[in-house]
Design an enzyme around this catalytic site. Structure first.
Site, PDB file in Angstrom:
ATOM      1  N   GLY A   9      61.942  15.982  21.850  1.00 34.80           N
ATOM      2  CA  GLY A   9      63.133  16.997  22.532  1.00 34.80           C
ATOM      3  C   GLY A   9      64.265  16.338  22.587  1.00 34.80           C
ATOM      4  N   GLN A  13      68.664  18.861  26.865  1.00 34.99           N
ATOM      5  CA  GLN A  13      69.660  18.140  27.977  1.00 34.99           C
ATOM      6  C   GLN A  13      69.105  16.739  28.133  1.00 34.99           C
ATOM      7  OE1 GLN A  13      70.566  19.830  32.329  1.00 34.99           O
ATOM      8  NE2 GLN A  13      68.701  18.864  32.401  1.00 34.99           N
ATOM      9  N   LEU A  60      55.953  19.481  17.976  1.00 33.80           N
ATOM     10  CA  LEU A  60      54.729  19.312  18.696  1.00 33.80           C
ATOM     11  C   LEU A  60      53.688  20.399  18.191  1.00 33.80           C
ATOM     12  CD1 LEU A  60      55.784  17.081  20.417  1.00 33.80           C
ATOM     13  CD2 LEU A  60      55.222  18.857  22.347  1.00 33.80           C
ATOM     14  N   SER A  85      60.977  25.289  27.202  1.00 28.76           N
ATOM     15  CA  SER A  85      61.344  24.798  28.733  1.00 28.76           C
ATOM     16  C   SER A  85      61.543  26.042  29.640  1.00 28.76           C
ATOM     17  CB  SER A  85      62.185  23.803  28.827  1.00 28.76           C
ATOM     18  OG  SER A  85      63.526  24.317  28.353  1.00 28.76           O
ATOM     19  N   THR A 128      56.358  18.933  35.658  1.00 28.22           N
ATOM     20  CA  THR A 128      57.269  19.633  36.397  1.00 28.22           C
ATOM     21  C   THR A 128      56.923  20.218  37.700  1.00 28.22           C
ATOM     22  OG1 THR A 128      58.281  22.082  36.240  1.00 28.22           O
ATOM     23  CG2 THR A 128      56.489  21.693  34.878  1.00 28.22           C
ATOM     24  N   GLU A 130      57.122  23.128  38.706  1.00 27.61           N
ATOM     25  CA  GLU A 130      56.748  24.398  38.508  1.00 27.61           C
ATOM     26  C   GLU A 130      55.018  24.673  38.793  1.00 27.61           C
ATOM     27  OE1 GLU A 130      58.152  27.739  37.728  1.00 27.61           O
ATOM     28  OE2 GLU A 130      59.618  26.632  38.560  1.00 27.61           O
ATOM     29  N   TYR A 152      54.317  29.118  31.330  1.00 24.24           N
ATOM     30  CA  TYR A 152      54.969  27.825  31.289  1.00 24.24           C
ATOM     31  C   TYR A 152      54.199  26.751  32.216  1.00 24.24           C
ATOM     32  CZ  TYR A 152      58.448  23.940  32.146  1.00 24.24           C
ATOM     33  OH  TYR A 152      58.947  22.914  32.242  1.00 24.24           O
ATOM     34  N   LYS A 156      51.954  23.702  31.418  1.00 27.45           N
ATOM     35  CA  LYS A 156      52.327  22.252  31.883  1.00 27.45           C
ATOM     36  C   LYS A 156      51.284  21.652  32.518  1.00 27.45           C
ATOM     37  CE  LYS A 156      56.484  21.272  30.240  1.00 27.45           C
ATOM     38  NZ  LYS A 156      56.996  19.854  29.719  1.00 27.45           N
TER      39      LYS A 156
HETATM   40  P1  NAP Z   1      65.500  21.694  26.793  1.00 29.25           P
HETATM   41  O1  NAP Z   1      67.068  21.622  27.106  1.00 29.25           O
HETATM   42  O2  NAP Z   1      65.031  22.987  27.052  1.00 29.25           O
HETATM   43  O3  NAP Z   1      65.139  20.856  25.733  1.00 29.25           O
HETATM   44  C1  NAP Z   1      63.883  21.042  25.069  1.00 29.25           C
HETATM   45  C2  NAP Z   1      63.676  20.336  23.847  1.00 29.25           C
HETATM   46  O4  NAP Z   1      62.385  20.699  23.389  1.00 29.25           O
HETATM   47  C3  NAP Z   1      64.779  20.375  22.694  1.00 29.25           C
HETATM   48  O5  NAP Z   1      65.073  19.307  22.023  1.00 29.25           O
HETATM   49  C4  NAP Z   1      63.867  21.410  21.867  1.00 29.25           C
HETATM   50  O6  NAP Z   1      64.249  21.366  20.270  1.00 29.25           O
HETATM   51  C5  NAP Z   1      62.271  20.617  21.951  1.00 29.25           C
HETATM   52  N1  NAP Z   1      61.345  21.290  21.325  1.00 29.25           N
HETATM   53  C6  NAP Z   1      61.004  22.720  21.657  1.00 29.25           C
HETATM   54  N2  NAP Z   1      59.945  23.072  21.025  1.00 29.25           N
HETATM   55  C7  NAP Z   1      59.443  22.020  20.106  1.00 29.25           C
HETATM   56  C8  NAP Z   1      58.648  21.815  19.287  1.00 29.25           C
HETATM   57  N3  NAP Z   1      57.540  22.609  18.891  1.00 29.25           N
HETATM   58  N4  NAP Z   1      58.450  20.422  18.647  1.00 29.25           N
HETATM   59  C9  NAP Z   1      59.368  19.733  18.798  1.00 29.25           C
HETATM   60  N5  NAP Z   1      60.556  19.869  19.710  1.00 29.25           N
HETATM   61  C10 NAP Z   1      60.356  21.184  20.392  1.00 29.25           C
HETATM   62  O7  NAP Z   1      64.718  21.065  28.158  1.00 29.25           O
HETATM   63  P2  NAP Z   1      65.130  19.878  29.099  1.00 29.25           P
HETATM   64  O8  NAP Z   1      65.723  20.476  30.359  1.00 29.25           O
HETATM   65  O9  NAP Z   1      65.939  18.845  28.377  1.00 29.25           O
HETATM   66  O10 NAP Z   1      63.647  19.383  29.639  1.00 29.25           O
HETATM   67  C11 NAP Z   1      63.159  18.150  29.013  1.00 29.25           C
HETATM   68  C12 NAP Z   1      61.467  18.416  29.484  1.00 29.25           C
HETATM   69  O11 NAP Z   1      61.302  18.084  30.959  1.00 29.25           O
HETATM   70  C13 NAP Z   1      60.894  19.520  28.983  1.00 29.25           C
HETATM   71  O12 NAP Z   1      59.844  19.416  28.703  1.00 29.25           O
HETATM   72  C14 NAP Z   1      60.758  20.465  30.343  1.00 29.25           C
HETATM   73  O13 NAP Z   1      59.894  21.373  30.027  1.00 29.25           O
HETATM   74  C15 NAP Z   1      60.675  19.612  31.255  1.00 29.25           C
HETATM   75  N6  NAP Z   1      61.231  19.656  32.708  1.00 29.25           N
HETATM   76  C16 NAP Z   1      62.760  19.984  32.901  1.00 29.25           C
HETATM   77  C17 NAP Z   1      63.136  20.237  33.979  1.00 29.25           C
HETATM   78  C18 NAP Z   1      64.769  20.775  34.131  1.00 29.25           C
HETATM   79  O14 NAP Z   1      64.972  21.121  35.319  1.00 29.25           O
HETATM   80  N7  NAP Z   1      65.503  20.391  33.197  1.00 29.25           N
HETATM   81  C19 NAP Z   1      62.308  19.902  35.201  1.00 29.25           C
HETATM   82  C20 NAP Z   1      61.005  19.609  34.982  1.00 29.25           C
HETATM   83  C21 NAP Z   1      60.479  19.646  33.598  1.00 29.25           C
HETATM   84  P3  NAP Z   1      65.367  22.305  19.879  1.00 29.25           P
HETATM   85  O15 NAP Z   1      66.782  21.925  20.093  1.00 29.25           O
HETATM   86  O16 NAP Z   1      64.948  22.223  18.543  1.00 29.25           O
HETATM   87  O17 NAP Z   1      65.046  23.922  20.377  1.00 29.25           O
HETATM   88  O1  F7E Z   2      65.540  29.608  37.361  1.00 24.04           O
HETATM   89  C1  F7E Z   2      66.315  32.384  39.689  1.00 24.04           C
HETATM   90  C2  F7E Z   2      64.813  32.567  39.018  1.00 24.04           C
HETATM   91  O2  F7E Z   2      65.782  29.551  34.755  1.00 24.04           O
HETATM   92  C3  F7E Z   2      65.564  29.264  38.750  1.00 24.04           C
HETATM   93  C4  F7E Z   2      63.127  24.592  33.814  1.00 24.04           C
HETATM   94  O3  F7E Z   2      63.998  23.704  33.634  1.00 24.04           O
HETATM   95  O4  F7E Z   2      63.148  24.257  36.098  1.00 24.04           O
HETATM   96  C5  F7E Z   2      63.606  25.125  35.374  1.00 24.04           C
HETATM   97  O5  F7E Z   2      62.832  26.451  35.577  1.00 24.04           O
HETATM   98  C6  F7E Z   2      65.539  30.243  39.864  1.00 24.04           C
HETATM   99  C7  F7E Z   2      64.250  31.232  39.522  1.00 24.04           C
HETATM  100  O6  F7E Z   2      64.867  27.515  36.327  1.00 24.04           O
HETATM  101  C8  F7E Z   2      68.431  34.400  37.583  1.00 24.04           C
HETATM  102  O7  F7E Z   2      64.133  33.565  39.176  1.00 24.04           O
HETATM  103  C9  F7E Z   2      67.903  34.433  39.639  1.00 24.04           C
HETATM  104  O8  F7E Z   2      63.499  31.287  40.788  1.00 24.04           O
HETATM  105  O9  F7E Z   2      67.286  28.024  36.263  1.00 24.04           O
HETATM  106  P1  F7E Z   2      65.844  28.780  36.149  1.00 24.04           P
HETATM  107  P2  F7E Z   2      63.306  27.365  36.759  1.00 24.04           P
HETATM  108  O10 F7E Z   2      62.591  28.606  36.233  1.00 24.04           O
HETATM  109  O11 F7E Z   2      63.204  26.679  38.052  1.00 24.04           O
HETATM  110  C10 F7E Z   2      61.749  23.735  36.155  1.00 24.04           C
HETATM  111  C11 F7E Z   2      61.342  22.616  37.062  1.00 24.04           C
HETATM  112  C12 F7E Z   2      61.092  23.628  34.909  1.00 24.04           C
HETATM  113  O12 F7E Z   2      60.515  22.808  34.563  1.00 24.04           O
HETATM  114  C13 F7E Z   2      61.813  24.490  33.648  1.00 24.04           C
HETATM  115  O13 F7E Z   2      61.667  23.824  32.517  1.00 24.04           O
HETATM  116  O14 F7E Z   2      66.549  31.233  39.638  1.00 24.04           O
HETATM  117  N1  F7E Z   2      67.165  33.229  38.967  1.00 24.04           N
HETATM  118  N2  F7E Z   2      68.459  34.856  38.765  1.00 24.04           N
HETATM  119  C14 F7E Z   2      67.363  33.323  37.851  1.00 24.04           C
HETATM  120  N3  F7E Z   2      67.066  32.480  36.769  1.00 24.04           N
HETATM  121  C15 F7E Z   2      67.773  32.569  35.709  1.00 24.04           C
HETATM  122  N4  F7E Z   2      67.348  31.740  34.659  1.00 24.04           N
HETATM  123  N5  F7E Z   2      68.508  33.621  35.408  1.00 24.04           N
HETATM  124  C16 F7E Z   2      68.943  34.469  36.326  1.00 24.04           C
HETATM  125  O15 F7E Z   2      69.876  35.398  36.121  1.00 24.04           O
END
Ligand code: NAP
Ligand code: F7E
Length: 343
Positions: A9, A13, A60, A85, A128, A130, A152, A156
């Site tokens: 990944g 981000q 993956l 994600s 996460t 979540e 999702y 996870k």
């Molecule tokens: P992101 O920006 O969506 O990046 C996801 C990465 O996974 C990208 O590099 C994507 O590659 C890669 N990927 C997706 N499917 C794949 C596959 N089949 N094989 C290999 N690589 C693959 O996510 P992020 O926000 O950086 O989050 C990183 C991790 O933390 C994720 O596992 C997410 O679920 C978890 N997480 C995120 C948050 C958050 O708030 N950001 C919070 C909790 C947990 P491509 O560029 O090729 O699509």
């Molecule tokens: O939504 C509400 C939506 O898509 C946050 C991922 O990184 O964090 C992320 O998941 C909230 C939700 O993130 C819109 O319903 C309202 O309640 O920014 P989000 P997420 O679903 O919290 C967790 C920790 C991860 O692990 C995930 O990988 O905002 N919401 N209006 C909206 N959400 C989106 N996307 N778009 C809207 O217009």
């Protein structure tokens, strides 16, 4: 010889910030990418000529590629960040999400074992908040029961448990970081924070008319991604393999985020109406700039996330409030104001 880290990944981000962090610490970073029809990898383009940064192909969903990568690189540390994600998208592609976010974790663990490095390799799993889903306790800590509330989150949850299982069954150093939402100027543009900061920048510069959002009452504990990658590393430097909640301990609504983002873009919003009829109106002009759309509602939504980072503070010495909510919103809006201006 410095340590070798493999990041799955890497184009995401967190992968991009973690690469910078580990290169700074002297690591050789191996970033795993999958083939794409678009060759430009925006978030890591600035790293591609760094001699400490290497790209390897893998997916993956493909155990053979993971075994090959682990055998050839023999990393000291693996950061498994790759995932589908997006929570809302997981309702549209539930099987793919399960394959990558659940079984994918198992493939990584088995690849480490098959490569013969299970006794020395430390593994971080991107878990996460979540998992808490339809929350049973506020705020949430490492002992709060899980109640996943999307495809999702269910996927996870498997990842979380298989990490725990391999830790106990095979004595592997593998840990989950239960990270609450973390955002940045590199956040994907369909996550709510980035969607809002880009819209605020575009609307203030006359490039967009309106922003449509879903549930604005939803509450999140939003941190800065750059601060959170440090914690991923700290978890793997700990004496013993354990899971940690990573959060700021501060909670805000989507509406509050929107108000503040527009404020930084020079627009003061006033909220009128309720539910599907709620509107964000520009106080200066009376124009409606924000509306609610059913398109952004989820079949089940997680609405009350609020993390308790006490364990990470106490045992890892991590500072959860390095970047405040107000600073985070400002960083993102400032970035997007420039991006829109230069577009
Ligand atoms: P992101 O920006 O969506 O990046 C996801 C990465 O996974 C990208 O590099 C994507 O590659 C890669 N990927 C997706 N499917 C794949 C596959 N089949 N094989 C290999 N690589 C693959 O996510 P992020 O926000 O950086 O989050 C990183 C991790 O933390 C994720 O596992 C997410 O679920 C978890 N997480 C995120 C948050 C958050 O708030 N950001 C919070 C909790 C947990 P491509 O560029 O090729 O699509
Ligand atoms: O939504 C509400 C939506 O898509 C946050 C991922 O990184 O964090 C992320 O998941 C909230 C939700 O993130 C819109 O319903 C309202 O309640 O920014 P989000 P997420 O679903 O919290 C967790 C920790 C991860 O692990 C995930 O990988 O905002 N919401 N209006 C909206 N959400 C989106 N996307 N778009 C809207 O217009």
């Amino acid at each position: 010889m410095g340590k070798k880290a493999l990041i799955t990944g890497v184009t995401g981000q967190d992968g991009s910030y973690l690469s910078e962090f580990l290169i700074e610490k002297g690591y050789d970073v191996y970033g795993m990418i999958r083939r794409s029809s678009v060759d430009f990898r925006e978030r890591i383009a600035h790293l591609e000529s760094n001699p400490q940064f290497h790209l390897v192909y893998g997916d993956l969903g493909d155990a053979v590629s993971l075994i090959k990568v682990m055998t050839e690189v023999k990393p000291d540390e693996v950061y498994n960040l790759a995932a589908q994600s997006h929570v809302q998208v997981s309702f549209d592609v539930p099987e793919f999400t399960a394959d990558v976010d659940a079984t994918g974790v198992l493939r990584v663990l088995e690849a480490v074992r098959i490569a013969g490095i299970a006794d020395k390799c430390h593994i971080y799993q991107a878990s996460t908040s979540e998992l808490y889903g339809k929350v049973e306790e506020v705020p949430q800590n490492e002992n709060t029961p899980f109640h996943p509330y999307s495809p999702y989150a269910v996927a996870k949850l498997y990842g979380y448990w298989i990490i725990k299982e391999y830790r106990e069954a095979y004595n592997m150093f593998c840990c989950s970081g239960i990270l609450f939402n973390h955002e940045s100027e590199r956040r994907g543009e369909t996550f709510v924070t980035r969607k809002i900061t880009l819209a605020a920048a575009r609307i203030s510069q006359g490039m967009q008319d309106k922003l449509y959002l879903g549930n604005m009452d939803s509450l999140r504990d939003w941190g800065y991604a750059k601060d959170y990658v440090e914690c991923m590393w700290l978890i793997l430097q700990n004496d013993k393999p354990e899971d940690f909640v990573i959060a700021t301990g501060v909670q805000h609504s989507v509406r509050e985020f929107t108000t503040l983002a527009f404020h930084h873009a020079g627009i003061e919003l006033e909220w009128q109406g309720a539910g599907m009829d709620e509107k964000g109106v520009d106080k200066a002009t009376g124009r409606v700039l924000v509306e609610v759309s059913p398109d952004f509602y989820r079949p089940t939504d997680v609405v009350n996330l609020w993390g308790d980072p006490s364990k990470a503070k106490r045992e890892l010495g991590w500072n959860p409030t390095k970047t405040s909510f107000e600073e985070l919103v400002k960083i993102m809006v400032d970035h997007d104001m420039k991006k829109v201006k230069n577009a």
